[in-house]
Design a protein around this motif. Structure first.
Motif, short mmCIF file in Angstrom:
data_model
loop_
_atom_site.label_atom_id
_atom_site.label_comp_id
_atom_site.label_asym_id
_atom_site.label_seq_id
_atom_site.Cartn_x
_atom_site.Cartn_y
_atom_site.Cartn_z
N PRO A 170 -5.79 -2.04 4.39
CA PRO A 170 -4.56 -1.26 4.63
C PRO A 170 -4.22 -1.10 6.11
CG PRO A 170 -6.37 0.20 4.07
CD PRO A 170 -6.91 -1.20 3.94
N THR A 171 -4.26 -2.21 6.86
CA THR A 171 -3.94 -2.13 8.28
C THR A 171 -2.46 -1.81 8.51
OG1 THR A 171 -3.62 -4.54 8.29
CG2 THR A 171 -5.78 -3.71 8.95
N GLN A 172 -1.59 -2.26 7.60
CA GLN A 172 -0.17 -1.93 7.74
C GLN A 172 0.05 -0.43 7.64
OE1 GLN A 172 1.08 -4.79 4.65
NE2 GLN A 172 2.85 -5.17 5.95
N LEU A 173 -0.65 0.20 6.72
CA LEU A 173 -0.51 1.63 6.57
C LEU A 173 -0.93 2.36 7.84
CD1 LEU A 173 0.20 3.91 4.55
CD2 LEU A 173 -2.23 3.98 3.96
N ALA A 174 -2.04 1.92 8.41
CA ALA A 174 -2.50 2.53 9.66
C ALA A 174 -1.51 2.30 10.80
CB ALA A 174 -3.88 1.96 10.03
N TYR A 206 0.84 -1.19 0.00
CA TYR A 206 0.00 0.00 0.00
C TYR A 206 0.88 1.25 0.00
CZ TYR A 206 -3.61 -3.32 1.36
OH TYR A 206 -4.46 -4.39 1.39
N HIS A 207 0.29 2.36 -0.48
CA HIS A 207 0.96 3.63 -0.30
C HIS A 207 -0.05 4.75 -0.06
CE1 HIS A 207 0.88 5.03 -4.79
NE2 HIS A 207 0.18 5.90 -4.11
N MET A 208 0.48 5.83 0.51
CA MET A 208 -0.27 7.06 0.74
C MET A 208 0.70 8.22 0.58
SD MET A 208 -3.00 8.78 1.54
CE MET A 208 -4.13 7.43 1.93
N HIS A 209 0.22 9.34 0.03
CA HIS A 209 1.04 10.55 -0.08
C HIS A 209 0.68 11.55 1.01
CE1 HIS A 209 1.43 9.07 -4.31
NE2 HIS A 209 2.67 9.49 -4.11
N TYR A 210 1.69 12.29 1.46
CA TYR A 210 1.53 13.29 2.51
C TYR A 210 2.24 14.58 2.10
CZ TYR A 210 0.50 9.09 5.20
OH TYR A 210 -0.03 7.90 5.62
N ALA A 211 1.71 15.68 2.55
CA ALA A 211 2.45 16.94 2.44
C ALA A 211 3.47 17.00 3.57
CB ALA A 211 1.49 18.12 2.54
N PRO A 212 4.67 17.52 3.31
CA PRO A 212 5.60 17.74 4.42
C PRO A 212 5.15 18.93 5.25
CG PRO A 212 6.53 18.56 2.38
CD PRO A 212 5.24 17.91 2.01
N GLN A 213 5.43 18.87 6.53
CA GLN A 213 5.09 20.02 7.38
C GLN A 213 6.04 21.18 7.10
OE1 GLN A 213 4.80 19.24 11.56
NE2 GLN A 213 3.61 17.36 11.30
N ALA A 214 5.48 22.38 7.12
CA ALA A 214 6.24 23.62 7.00
C ALA A 214 7.28 23.52 5.88
CB ALA A 214 6.90 23.96 8.34
#
Length: 413
Positions: A323-327, A274-282
């Protein structure tokens, strides 16, 4: 329905199938590339974006009792399983475990490394031809460590791979790691950077660029369903029936749907991820792909944001997402690097096609003339796509092959 004739039909427009099609087209074959989706939109879409020059030893099945017991509890962040899939995959897992014995694994590496040693050069050459060199980053990637025991073991592996196969690496103490990645957790003990590996800022864009290059060479892409593929090397598409004098099966985790129908019983299984994208903080910045070794996930800077990719899930190929691994790893990843909000509506899931000896199937089908197999690349599909494409094209056109292909042929099963 209209019938269109080609010299070769390639089933599957992931990284492997696209590269096969490119190399055949470059050698003067008239090629049809077939998929149910646009190129690069299945497994090739969501990987970690690594071209792993260091990957001379394919990922083995753990053999120590402590790790096996930990996995059996089905709570490990790096490996999960569906209980209903274990019985079906038990024969595969048994063979995978046997082939992971150190002596067997070393013998497999002697063959496998012949593919790996060309992976970066073949990608760079193809990317240059396709006008996609900007998508490749020659910065290497980093493993980071939270315990000295794991750090020492990983450095020993790197030293062994360097002695045996010339794998280049750089050991990083905590200070050097912070210099290279200032926004990582300062509690980390250090890291290990594999300097000769490349990474990709957008794997889907890379496969798309290779596919466009294929079309620029005169090849044609069609939307079609491989379930309609039949002897005579014929397949139905939205634009008509394609028929060809030769065919290549490069359908990744769905390859056995075709091979089984043609009478082949190949030990193919899948590891889902699985994958998910995130914005970096600041103003936080991630300069390299980073693997948290103890927790089995990887963070990679991508065009869309920071991609978090998980380890392996053993499940039926087309079972619903879990997606339990992602969590499980997302809170840990947030302590490693300052991740902001999620950028995807839901987790993406992909399927890695695996063989029990950890090597891909590359070569002619033993019982059918002019039928070829190119699948089973497990964790290294992106890494080995161009190498595999070149080898298949060389074999099909009677050229001398880049490496000895005998270890990868279907006859071994």
């Amino acid at each position: 329905m209209t019938t269109i004739k080609f010299d070769a039909v390639v089933l599957g427009a992931g990284i492997v199938g696209v590269c096969v099609a490119v190399h055949l087209q470059k050698r003067g074959r008239r090629v049809a590339l077939i998929d149910r989706k646009q190129p690069g939109n299945e497994t090739s879409f969501g990987n970690a974006g690594l071209i792993q020059r260091e990957g001379v030893y394919p990922y083995a099945f753990p053999r120590d009792l402590g790790t096996l017991l930990r996995y059996a509890r089905n709570q490990s962040p790096d490996v999960r399983y569906h209980a209903d899939a274990i019985l079906k995959t038990a024969p595969f897992l048994w063979q995978y475990w046997r082939n992971s014995h150190p002596a067997r694994h070393a013998a497999i590496a002697r063959s496998y490394s012949t593919l790996i040693e060309h992976c970066v050069d073949e990608h760079r050459a193809l990317a240059a031809d396709a006008g996609a060199s900007a998508l490749l980053r020659p910065t290497g990637w980093i493993k980071v460590f939270r315990s000295k025991q794991v750090q020492d073991a990983e450095i020993q592996h790197a030293e062994q791979w360097h002695r045996e196969y010339g794998v280049e690496f750089e050991s990083l103490d905590a200070g050097r790691l912070q210099q290279k990645e200032p926004d990582l957790d300062t509690a980390l003990l250090g890291g290990l950077r594999y300097t000769a590996s490349d990474s990709v800022s957008d794997p889907n864009a890379l496969v798309t660029a290779y596919a466009k290059y294929f079309e620029a060479l005169g090849g044609r892409f069609f939307i079609g369903d491989a379930d309609s593929f039949r002897e005579g090397w014929t397949v139905d598409t939205q634009d008509g029936t394609i028929t060809a004098s030769s065919a290549v099966v490069a359908l990744g985790p769905w390859s056995d749907r075709v091979s089984t129908r043609l009478g082949y019983r190949l030990p193919l299984a899948v590891k889902r991820g699985y994958h998910m994208h995130y914005a970096p903080q600041a103003a936080a910045r991630l300069n390299h792909p980073v693997l948290d070794v103890e927790n089995g996930y990887l963070l990679a800077p991508m065009a869309k944001g920071i991609r978090l990719t998980t380890g392996a899930e053993i499940a039926h190929c087309d079972a619903p997402k879990t997606p339990t691994q992602l969590a499980a790893v997302e809170p840990i990843a947030r302590t490693l690097f300052p991740l902001g909000g999620r950028l995807d509506n839901e987790a993406w899931m992909g399927r890695r096609p695996c063989t029990p000896d950890m090597m891909p199937i590359i070569g002619p089908a033993r019982n059918h003339q002019d039928l070829w197999f190119a699948f089973g690349h497990a964790h290294h599909g992106l890494t080995l796509g161009p190498v595999t494409g070149r080898l298949i094209a060389e074999m099909m056109t009677g050229e001398e092959t880049l490496v000895d292909t005998r270890p990868f042929r279907v006859e071994r099963f």
